[in-house]
Design an enzyme around this catalytic site. Structure first.
Site, PDB file in Angstrom:
ATOM      1  N   CYS A 105       0.813  -1.232   0.000  1.00 20.66           N
ATOM      2  CA  CYS A 105       0.000   0.000   0.000  1.00 20.66           C
ATOM      3  C   CYS A 105       0.838   1.270   0.000  1.00 20.66           C
ATOM      4  O   CYS A 105       0.284   2.373  -0.088  1.00 20.66           O
ATOM      5  CB  CYS A 105      -0.972   0.000   1.177  1.00 20.66           C
ATOM      6  SG  CYS A 105      -0.192   0.255   2.794  1.00 20.66           S
ATOM      7  N   ASP A 345     -27.413  45.066 -26.652  1.00 22.13           N
ATOM      8  CA  ASP A 345     -26.246  45.888 -26.950  1.00 22.13           C
ATOM      9  C   ASP A 345     -25.951  46.829 -25.784  1.00 22.13           C
ATOM     10  O   ASP A 345     -26.815  47.100 -24.942  1.00 22.13           O
ATOM     11  CB  ASP A 345     -26.462  46.686 -28.231  1.00 22.13           C
ATOM     12  CG  ASP A 345     -26.511  45.800 -29.473  1.00 22.13           C
ATOM     13  OD1 ASP A 345     -25.990  44.676 -29.402  1.00 22.13           O
ATOM     14  OD2 ASP A 345     -27.086  46.246 -30.491  1.00 22.13           O
TER      15      ASP A 345
END
Length: 529
Positions: A105, A345
């Site tokens: 591990c 816009d």
């Protein structure tokens, strides 16, 4: 000769008394489970630097995997159960009582790792490790309702485990205990064992349950022997063999292990000793929080999103920044994304009902409540600039985003435009425009956006129009109209040199120009206001 089963009762370590009744009961279960461990096989694993929790894991003794006690106690339990001498001396012989790094591990099940500062961190058991994780979570996230635990491990762990298991199976296949117990089958992986070990302690420390959650705790382990180009090549080769089940007929020589096929003598089996544990990076992430509502833009000099050209800002501010920069700090997130149902816009105001929008807060550490949502709305609407206002703010799920995307193409929008024509307006003009319903208009990509839009022909629908006269003026009027989403209103008024047809100019038979434009309504009910 087969290993003998050992049934000698194990006396609990006196240190366990301080751990409480639950730990004592757990130790009794563990002591019972280890009674029939084959002594020689256990000794073999210990000789090859396999940690005590991996030994329990390989023999499917789950009580030993998540036991909340130190490795010394676990080794003592094995020693007493198997009558092996000097098993616990492994721990006492290590510097400062620390164990060797497990050859399988790589320290993961020993709760040993190197942090980002290259400092060695070692915890005795899962509860200590889980407490460290929980404290890190609490430092950054004050409100979580659940968590998901994710673990990423180096492939070297799989390689080394496969090599050791192949060796053990070859050596002990004829033993009675091996045949009766089907040993080393259906073993819990290191990843799942780690999760099993710490999840309960994490739930207790954090006060929430583990589940499929928007909040993720991730442990990423990497090992220096698993990152070189040579090791990556070996890793890929081992992975292919693992997936195709090629370990059964012999032993695999992986990057960090040396096992010769066919010969299983001790002299031909060895794993390279692991000098250091893995690096471990602890990270957290919160799924995006979506806050939606409608915004009103009250200025003709504010863009919808931040607009910079050649390092020069266009407009005095943006809707995105005025909203996002005030919501982000209240959520303590890493950043935000602004999404709106269409756009206007910079010189067009957004009035009336407002435009639907979503703010996507990334990795929010504070989940807003209904009260804090009201505070956000109040804060934005109280800005001295009075450029933008919001309403109907609320927390939305991910479905809010998808619904807004779906509804954007189908929505209708209403406008009010200040129009000038080259002659005086008359009653026939009023009748001409107001009588038109669902007028189809063909619009070629406007000249003003050709530099950033594909040259396409688009058919749009003008659902209705009417004219509002302006007192004292014969050539100016307000044009109110409702259109399909995506209609270019400015071009519909002046015709864009014939690229939009019909237009207000062509319908009235004169020149027409648009002077001002406001969006007055965006018909979308996806926010359930």
């Amino acid at each position: 000769m087969a290993d003998e089963y050992v049934a000698t009762p194990v006396v609990s370590d006196p240190n366990l008394a301080a751990s409480g009744d639950d730990v004592t009961d757990e130790m009794k279960l563990l002591e019972n489970a280890v009674q029939e461990l084959p002594a020689n096989a256990v000794k073999e694993l210990i000789t090859h630097e396999v940690c005590v929790r991996c030994i329990f894991r390989l023999f499917n003794i789950h009580e030993g995997i998540h036991a909340l006690v130190s490795p010394t106690i676990l080794y003592s339990i094995i020693e007493k159960a198997t009558k092996l001498e000097a098993v616990t001396t492994k721990c006492s012989q290590m510097p400062e009582g620390k164990s060797n790094i497990c050859s399988i591990c790589l320290g993961v099940m020993q709760f040993s790792y190197r942090d980002q500062r290259e400092m060695l961190v070692e915890k005795d058991h899962a509860a200590d490790f889980a407490m460290m994780i929980a404290e890190s979570v609490k430092e950054k996230y004050h409100e979580i309702t659940s968590f998901t635990l994710e673990v990423s491990l180096p492939t070297l762990i799989i390689e080394n485990e496969s090599v050791i298991l192949s060796y053990m199976k070859k050596k002990y296949a004829s033993e009675v205990w091996f045949q009766e117990k089907s040993s080393f089958e259906h073993i819990i992986s290191v990843k799942d064992a780690l999760k099993l070990s710490i999840t309960n302690s994490l739930e207790v420390s954090l006060g929430v349950k583990s589940s499929v959650s928007d909040f993720r705790i991730r442990l990423t382990y990497e090992h220096e022997d698993d990152t070189s180009a040579e090791n990556k090549m070996g890793k890929n080769q081992c992975n292919k063999r693992i997936k195709s089940g090629m370990y059964g007929n012999g032993f695999v020589k992986c990057t960090n292990a040396t096992v010769q096929s066919g010969d299983v003598s001790d002299s031909n089996f060895q794993l390279k000793k692991v000098g250091m544990p893995c690096h471990m990076a602890l990270t957290f992430s919160q799924a995006p929080v979506y806050i939606g509502g409608r915004y009103l833009k009250l200025s003709r000099n504010v863009s919808q999103t931040r607009w910079i050209i050649d390092d020069e800002r266009k407009g005095e501010a943006s809707v995105e920044e005025l909203i996002g920069e005030n919501i982000l700090p209240m959520c303590n997130g890493d950043g935000y994304k602004f999404h709106a149902a269409g756009r206007e816009d910079i010189d067009v105001r957004m009035l009336g009902s407002g435009r639907p929008f979503l703010i996507e807060i990334q990795n929010a550490r504070h989940l807003p409540s209904q009260e804090s949502i009201k505070e956000m709305e109040k804060k934005i609407n109280g800005l001295q600039s009075n450029l933008v206002r919001v309403k109907h703010l609320k927390i939305l799920g991910t479905q809010g985003w998808s619904l807004m995307r779906e509804g954007e193409a189908e929505k209708q929008k209403q406008y009010a435009a200040l129009v000038w024509i080259s002659r005086s307006i008359n009653e026939d003009d009023l009748e001409t425009l107001s009588s038109l319903k669902d007028l189809k208009v063909l619009q070629r990509t406007p000249i003003r956006v050709l530099h950033r839009r594909s040259p396409l022909d688009r058919e749009k629908i003008i659902h209705w129009m009417n004219i509002e006269k302006i007192a004292g003026s014969s050539q100016y009027f307000l044009l109110h109209l409702c259109t399909q989403a995506g209609t270019y209103i400015k071009e519909f008024v002046h015709g864009d040199l014939g690229r939009t047809h019909p237009s207000i100019g062509s319908l009235l038979g004169c020149r027409a120009e648009i002077l001002q434009l406001d969006v007055t309504d965006v018909k979308m009910d996806i926010l359930n206001e």
